[in-house]
Design a protein around this motif. Sequence first.
Motif, PDB file in Angstrom:
ATOM      1  N   LEU A   1       0.844  -1.197   0.000  1.00 33.00           N
ATOM      2  CA  LEU A   1       0.000   0.000   0.000  1.00 33.00           C
ATOM      3  C   LEU A   1       0.875   1.242   0.000  1.00 33.00           C
ATOM      4  O   LEU A   1       1.944   1.275   0.613  1.00 33.00           O
ATOM      5  CB  LEU A   1      -0.873   0.051   1.253  1.00 33.00           C
TER       6      LEU A   1
ATOM      7  N   LEU B   1       2.326  -6.014   2.724  1.00 33.29           N
ATOM      8  CA  LEU B   1       1.242  -6.736   3.399  1.00 33.29           C
ATOM      9  C   LEU B   1       1.472  -8.250   3.341  1.00 33.29           C
ATOM     10  O   LEU B   1       0.872  -8.952   2.507  1.00 33.29           O
ATOM     11  CB  LEU B   1      -0.093  -6.399   2.719  1.00 33.29           C
TER      12      LEU B   1
ATOM     13  N   VAL C   1      -1.643 -10.506   3.268  1.00 34.66           N
ATOM     14  CA  VAL C   1      -2.332 -10.630   1.975  1.00 34.66           C
ATOM     15  C   VAL C   1      -1.517 -11.533   1.055  1.00 34.66           C
ATOM     16  O   VAL C   1      -2.072 -12.408   0.369  1.00 34.66           O
ATOM     17  CB  VAL C   1      -2.539  -9.229   1.347  1.00 34.66           C
TER      18      VAL C   1
ATOM     19  N   ALA D   1      -7.850  -9.617  -0.398  1.00 34.67           N
ATOM     20  CA  ALA D   1      -7.805  -8.259   0.179  1.00 34.67           C
ATOM     21  C   ALA D   1      -8.556  -8.200   1.512  1.00 34.67           C
ATOM     22  O   ALA D   1      -8.335  -7.282   2.307  1.00 34.67           O
ATOM     23  CB  ALA D   1      -8.384  -7.243  -0.804  1.00 34.67           C
TER      24      ALA D   1
ATOM     25  N   LEU E   1      -6.735  -7.529   4.760  1.00 35.07           N
ATOM     26  CA  LEU E   1      -6.338  -6.175   5.169  1.00 35.07           C
ATOM     27  C   LEU E   1      -7.077  -5.745   6.440  1.00 35.07           C
ATOM     28  O   LEU E   1      -6.577  -4.928   7.214  1.00 35.07           O
ATOM     29  CB  LEU E   1      -6.630  -5.203   4.017  1.00 35.07           C
TER      30      LEU E   1
ATOM     31  N   VAL F   1      -3.492  -0.759   9.810  1.00 36.34           N
ATOM     32  CA  VAL F   1      -2.999   0.225   8.833  1.00 36.34           C
ATOM     33  C   VAL F   1      -3.001   1.599   9.506  1.00 36.34           C
ATOM     34  O   VAL F   1      -4.048   2.167   9.779  1.00 36.34           O
ATOM     35  CB  VAL F   1      -3.881   0.245   7.563  1.00 36.34           C
TER      36      VAL F   1
ATOM     37  N   ARG G   1      -8.656   4.060   4.858  1.00 38.82           N
ATOM     38  CA  ARG G   1      -8.481   2.603   5.030  1.00 38.82           C
ATOM     39  C   ARG G   1      -9.418   1.838   4.091  1.00 38.82           C
ATOM     40  O   ARG G   1      -9.041   0.889   3.440  1.00 38.82           O
ATOM     41  CB  ARG G   1      -8.782   2.195   6.478  1.00 38.82           C
TER      42      ARG G   1
ATOM     43  N   GLU H   1      -8.430  -0.639   0.772  1.00 37.43           N
ATOM     44  CA  GLU H   1      -8.904  -2.009   0.511  1.00 37.43           C
ATOM     45  C   GLU H   1      -9.492  -2.115  -0.902  1.00 37.43           C
ATOM     46  O   GLU H   1      -9.256  -3.098  -1.619  1.00 37.43           O
ATOM     47  CB  GLU H   1      -9.936  -2.409   1.569  1.00 37.43           C
TER      48      GLU H   1
ATOM     49  N   LEU I   1      -6.659  -2.193  -3.357  1.00 42.51           N
ATOM     50  CA  LEU I   1      -5.948  -3.469  -3.279  1.00 42.51           C
ATOM     51  C   LEU I   1      -6.715  -4.549  -4.045  1.00 42.51           C
ATOM     52  O   LEU I   1      -6.133  -5.322  -4.827  1.00 42.51           O
ATOM     53  CB  LEU I   1      -5.777  -3.859  -1.803  1.00 42.51           C
TER      54      LEU I   1
END
Length: 288
Positions: free
Chosen positions: A216, A226, A229, A246, A249, A254, A268, A272, A275
Amino acid sequence: MLLPPLRYLRPETPEDAVAMLSDVDGSVVLAGGQTLMNMLKLDLAHPDALVDVHRIDALRGIEHDADGTLVVGAATTYAELARSPEVRRSHPAVAEMAAGLVDRQVRNRGTIGGNCCLNDPTSNYPPLMVALDARFRVLGRDGERRLPASEFFRGTLATAVGRGELLTTIEIPPMPQGSGVAHEHLQVGADSWAIARAVVRLDVADGVVADARAVLGAVYGSPLRLPEVERRLIGQRATPDLAEAADALRDVDVQTADDVHCSAAYRREMAEVQLRRAIRAAVERSVQ
Ligand SMILES: Cc1cc2nc3c(=O)[nH]c(=O)nc-3n(C[C@H](O)[C@H](O)[C@H](O)COP(=O)(O)OP(=O)(O)OC[C@H]3O[C@@H](n4cnc5c(N)ncnc54)[C@H](O)[C@@H]3O)c2cc1C
């Protein structure tokens, strides 16, 4: 605002630049100037001297090593990366990112090294460099250091480049056969700051994800890799359903903050979304 009086130095070689940065108190590197000049005008930076590295030939240029590693001089501009047929072929994500950056003026002056050395959380290249396992060559008075991206980016506006040092080169390993890399982001306006950014790389062999990077950007500090993930991606069949990885997450803390553009919760949520989209796009781009 007018610039305050300061010295302007133009070294001929990387070694000369390092000598000036070491010897002249309050000196900083000037590359494309697309951020630094704005900071000077806004009274946010107060150097005594600028060491202009933009025209040092040894810091510009695009080559490939015998093993296919892409070797880019730190002062190579976005425009040069965008129009290089070799980069488009070997590392298309690097060229695409350059081609999509802001406007022609910024692309003609801004440099990949400046982008990485700034390490603004909203910057384009840092998360991509983490996803591509890039290595950074940093020259100082005592010689050269080679750092992986995981050690280069140290936090908001901070990198491993110390006082008197110069980033000279970025090395990006060859992309494994079958890799798909995708970058997705949401930004405030057409050429403004990113609210959320995600880069995903999937190395696919025989239809299965052999290795993965999920990173990210635009959250607090440096690019955020991540592993939670990535673990959910590796070993799975490369289909659009992979985007469900995802979900992991939600278990990641985060770190981000409210700012003038949006709340931390919205950022946030948008991270997501980006992602998920990046995983799906990386699947489409991978060769199976
Ligand atoms: C209108 C506008 C919109 C923009 N939007 C975006 C965007 O959406 N995404 C994005 O990523 N960027 C964006 N930028 C920033 C742009 O990409 C800059 O080019 C980049 O952040 C800095 O690169 P530069 O070469 O201009 O570096 P400079 O501004 O010259 O330097 C930036 C910093 O890095 C240091 N530095 C530079 N090169 C080196 C080196 N080789 N070794 C050690 N230190 C070095 C400098 O001392 C300075 O602290 C935008 C800029 C503008 C003007």
